[in-house]
Write a protein that holds these residues in place. Structure first.
Motif, PDB file in Angstrom:
ATOM      1  N   SER A 105     -26.266  34.630   7.435  1.00 45.13           N
ATOM      2  CA  SER A 105     -26.073  33.296   7.998  1.00 45.13           C
ATOM      3  C   SER A 105     -26.786  32.213   7.202  1.00 45.13           C
ATOM      4  CB  SER A 105     -26.536  33.270   9.462  1.00 45.13           C
ATOM      5  OG  SER A 105     -27.887  33.672   9.566  1.00 45.13           O
ATOM      6  N   GLY A 106     -27.996  32.490   6.712  1.00 46.85           N
ATOM      7  CA  GLY A 106     -28.724  31.494   5.947  1.00 46.85           C
ATOM      8  C   GLY A 106     -28.122  31.209   4.589  1.00 46.85           C
ATOM      9  N   SER A 107     -27.280  32.112   4.095  1.00 45.95           N
ATOM     10  CA  SER A 107     -26.666  31.939   2.782  1.00 45.95           C
ATOM     11  C   SER A 107     -25.281  31.301   2.848  1.00 45.95           C
ATOM     12  CB  SER A 107     -26.548  33.306   2.085  1.00 45.95           C
ATOM     13  OG  SER A 107     -27.813  33.891   1.914  1.00 45.95           O
ATOM     14  N   LEU A 108     -24.822  31.034   4.050  1.00 49.98           N
ATOM     15  CA  LEU A 108     -23.492  30.460   4.204  1.00 49.98           C
ATOM     16  C   LEU A 108     -23.467  28.955   3.993  1.00 49.98           C
ATOM     17  CD1 LEU A 108     -22.316  32.489   7.334  1.00 49.98           C
ATOM     18  CD2 LEU A 108     -21.523  32.770   4.980  1.00 49.98           C
ATOM     19  N   VAL A 109     -24.634  28.336   4.044  1.00 51.78           N
ATOM     20  CA  VAL A 109     -24.737  26.889   3.901  1.00 51.78           C
ATOM     21  C   VAL A 109     -25.714  26.550   2.780  1.00 51.78           C
ATOM     22  CG1 VAL A 109     -24.158  26.393   6.308  1.00 51.78           C
ATOM     23  CG2 VAL A 109     -26.528  26.875   5.696  1.00 51.78           C
ATOM     24  N   ARG A 110     -25.897  25.257   2.502  1.00 53.63           N
ATOM     25  CA  ARG A 110     -26.848  24.824   1.480  1.00 53.63           C
ATOM     26  C   ARG A 110     -28.269  25.210   1.870  1.00 53.63           C
ATOM     27  NH1 ARG A 110     -23.478  24.113  -2.714  1.00 53.63           N
ATOM     28  NH2 ARG A 110     -21.540  23.247  -1.864  1.00 53.63           N
ATOM     29  N   ALA A 111     -29.112  25.327   0.874  1.00 53.48           N
ATOM     30  CA  ALA A 111     -30.468  25.838   1.096  1.00 53.48           C
ATOM     31  C   ALA A 111     -31.218  25.054   2.166  1.00 53.48           C
ATOM     32  CB  ALA A 111     -31.252  25.810  -0.217  1.00 53.48           C
ATOM     33  N   GLN A 112     -31.043  23.718   2.169  1.00 47.26           N
ATOM     34  CA  GLN A 112     -31.778  22.907   3.134  1.00 47.26           C
ATOM     35  C   GLN A 112     -31.308  23.110   4.570  1.00 47.26           C
ATOM     36  OE1 GLN A 112     -29.794  21.771   0.746  1.00 47.26           O
ATOM     37  NE2 GLN A 112     -28.504  20.057   1.423  1.00 47.26           N
ATOM     38  N   ASP A 113     -30.137  23.745   4.746  1.00 45.50           N
ATOM     39  CA  ASP A 113     -29.593  23.981   6.082  1.00 45.50           C
ATOM     40  C   ASP A 113     -29.699  25.431   6.531  1.00 45.50           C
ATOM     41  OD1 ASP A 113     -28.731  21.299   6.443  1.00 45.50           O
ATOM     42  OD2 ASP A 113     -26.949  21.694   5.225  1.00 45.50           O
ATOM     43  N   SER A 114     -30.314  26.279   5.706  1.00 47.56           N
ATOM     44  CA  SER A 114     -30.315  27.709   6.003  1.00 47.56           C
ATOM     45  C   SER A 114     -31.051  28.035   7.303  1.00 47.56           C
ATOM     46  CB  SER A 114     -30.937  28.491   4.840  1.00 47.56           C
ATOM     47  OG  SER A 114     -32.274  28.092   4.627  1.00 47.56           O
ATOM     48  N   SER A 115     -32.171  27.371   7.561  1.00 53.28           N
ATOM     49  CA  SER A 115     -32.930  27.641   8.790  1.00 53.28           C
ATOM     50  C   SER A 115     -32.111  27.284  10.020  1.00 53.28           C
ATOM     51  CB  SER A 115     -34.244  26.855   8.788  1.00 53.28           C
ATOM     52  OG  SER A 115     -35.087  27.290   7.744  1.00 53.28           O
ATOM     53  N   ARG A 116     -31.405  26.158   9.939  1.00 54.83           N
ATOM     54  CA  ARG A 116     -30.578  25.746  11.061  1.00 54.83           C
ATOM     55  C   ARG A 116     -29.444  26.734  11.292  1.00 54.83           C
ATOM     56  NH1 ARG A 116     -26.815  20.316  11.355  1.00 54.83           N
ATOM     57  NH2 ARG A 116     -26.070  20.621  13.495  1.00 54.83           N
ATOM     58  N   ALA A 117     -28.858  27.219  10.201  1.00 60.75           N
ATOM     59  CA  ALA A 117     -27.762  28.182  10.324  1.00 60.75           C
ATOM     60  C   ALA A 117     -28.243  29.466  10.989  1.00 60.75           C
ATOM     61  CB  ALA A 117     -27.171  28.481   8.955  1.00 60.75           C
ATOM     62  N   MET A 118     -29.405  29.958  10.567  1.00 60.69           N
ATOM     63  CA  MET A 118     -29.938  31.182  11.161  1.00 60.69           C
ATOM     64  C   MET A 118     -30.278  30.974  12.630  1.00 60.69           C
ATOM     65  SD  MET A 118     -32.261  32.790   8.089  1.00 60.69           S
ATOM     66  CE  MET A 118     -32.478  34.332   8.961  1.00 60.69           C
ATOM     67  N   SER A 119     -30.787  29.790  12.964  1.00 58.54           N
ATOM     68  CA  SER A 119     -31.129  29.525  14.363  1.00 58.54           C
ATOM     69  C   SER A 119     -29.884  29.503  15.237  1.00 58.54           C
ATOM     70  CB  SER A 119     -31.886  28.195  14.488  1.00 58.54           C
ATOM     71  OG  SER A 119     -31.028  27.092  14.234  1.00 58.54           O
ATOM     72  N   ILE A 120     -28.744  29.045  14.682  1.00 57.86           N
ATOM     73  CA  ILE A 120     -27.492  29.038  15.436  1.00 57.86           C
ATOM     74  C   ILE A 120     -27.069  30.463  15.781  1.00 57.86           C
ATOM     75  CG2 ILE A 120     -25.004  28.579  15.250  1.00 57.86           C
ATOM     76  CD1 ILE A 120     -25.720  26.042  13.692  1.00 57.86           C
ATOM     77  N   VAL A 121     -27.183  31.368  14.807  1.00 63.09           N
ATOM     78  CA  VAL A 121     -26.801  32.758  15.046  1.00 63.09           C
ATOM     79  C   VAL A 121     -27.751  33.415  16.041  1.00 63.09           C
ATOM     80  CG1 VAL A 121     -26.439  35.009  13.983  1.00 63.09           C
ATOM     81  CG2 VAL A 121     -25.714  32.938  12.781  1.00 63.09           C
TER      82      VAL A 121
END
Length: 399
Positions: free
Chosen positions: A138-154
């Motif tokens: 999940s953290g690799s699906l978006v830009r580096a600055q958004d990886s934490s947010r992506a992981m938190s969504i999952v």
């Protein structure tokens, strides 16, 4: 977990660009898969009495619906981590989602309990693969600055499944049949599969995990003790939680249609506790672990004696829900604190250990229920919670 996943090589100019809509949609596709997976795993908790009656098995035996996937996931987690170390994560994700769909469909049409258990065993493979591969992508699906947010969504989707998915599935089963609940979950999985098929990019693993890394993490004294504590406390919770529906119906006297609402409240309180736990862990980790052990034990000690009072039972369930909301995050933090040099291997071991706890708690709880009845099950949960204090005391100076 296999946390090193390279999606694409980006230039410095690309790194500062915002994540695209398609990238965020891929995150939500994974999140929906997580939601449906966790819903499928714990769906039987609210359906056990009806499944036992329909398929003519004992209440204790029906608890194998929780045990079977846990046992398979225990072996699947490290095996999939190693076996797919060179595989495209997109292909692995799609294969796991497809298998999860088949698991739900097979459960829905199972003519007997054996076929139902085989369907749940397929779920175990999905569980092991998901926790070691899918969450990490999940953290690799978006830009580096958004990886934490992506992981938190999952991660939020995983928690939301216990808050919304399981109670809704239980409610759906209570107004229809337990088979219909599995059909509904299969539909969710199908939607997630299509989303992943359309939006997931190629995900090439960057690191190559080996069995030696897992062995190195396991032989570490601190890691081993933290894993033992994790297995005990999870087993304690599942020994009691697996049979909470028959306890509330038969011992407390609650109507079956009220059980989904109790489970909804239980999950919602746990969700809030999950969000609050990090700040407490940062200030006093040992205090959090000790509090969890004491409160779990106190809840299981009190519940058999409060069945005659609905209000008192609900108050105890609130305390239990708070503990449940914090326990996974707390135990994962303990494991990683004690094995920072083997973080990925330790995470895979943590996944297996959680599933061992789930499997042992459900199967031992089922044995107690069949012999002594549901209220006696809380004695087993109490003993397991109390045993958790031993590794905790041994590790006190390291936390």
């Amino acid at each position: 977990m296999d946390l090193d996943v390279a999606v694409r090589t980006a230039s410095p100019e690309q790194d500062v660009r915002k994540s695209t809509r398609k990238e965020w949609l891929s995150v939500f596709a994974v999140a929906l898969g997580a939601f449906s997976l966790v819903t499928t795993e714990f769906l039987p908790v609210g359906l056990l009495p009806e499944v036992a009656r329909t398929l003519d098995v004992s209440l204790g035996s029906s608890g194998l619906m929780i045990t079977a996937p846990g046992m398979i996931a225990t072996m699947a987690a490290p095996t999939i981590l190693i076996g797919t170390r060179e595989a495209d994560r997109r292909s692995v994700m799609l294969a796991l989602s497809g298998l999860l769909f088949l698991s739900n469909l097979a459960a829905a049409i199972a003519p007997n309990f054996l076929v139902l258990l085989i369907a749940r065993a397929l779920l175990g493979i999905c569980l092991g693969g998901f926790w070691t591969v899918a969450l990490a992508t999940s953290g690799s699906l978006v830009r580096a600055q958004d990886s934490s947010r992506a992981m938190s969504i999952v991660f939020s989707a995983v928690t939301a499944a216990t808050v919304i998915g399981v109670p809704l599935g239980t409610y759906f089963g209570s107004i229809s049949t337990w088979r219909a609940s599995f059909v509904a979950t299969a539909v969710l999985v199908a939607i997630a599969f299509v989303g992943q098929l359309v939006f997931l990019p190629s995900l090439v693993p960057q690191s190559r995990q080996t069995w030696s890394a897992i062995r190195s993490a396991l032989v570490s004294r601190g890691t081993l003790l933290s894993l033992i504590a994790t297995a005990l406390i999870i087993a304690s919770h599942l020994a009691a939680y697996t049979y909470i529906a028959p306890f509330l119906i038969n011992s407390v006297g609650m109507p079956p249609l009220s059980i989904p609402w109790v489970l909804l409240g239980f999950g919602a309180i746990g969700f809030i506790a999950n969000l609050s736990a990090p700040s407490f862990l940062a200030r006093n980790a040992f205090g959090v672990y000790l509090t969890l052990v004491v409160l779990f034990a106190a809840c299981f000690l009190a519940l058999p004696f409060t069945a005659g009072s609905l209000v008192t039972t609900l108050i105890i369930l609130v305390v239990w829900a708070v503990c449940n909301g914090a326990v996974l995050l707390g135990m994962n933090s303990w494991v990683l604190r004690r094995s920072p040099e083997h973080a990925e291997a330790a995470s895979a071991l943590f996944v297996s250990t959680v599933q061992i706890g789930i499997a042992f708690g459900a199967i031992s709880g089922g044995a107690v229920v069949d012999v002594f009845g549901v209220p006696a099950n809380f004695v087993l949960a109490l003993l397991l919670a109390a045993l958790t204090a031993l590794p905790l005391i041994a590790e006190r100076s390291k936390l």
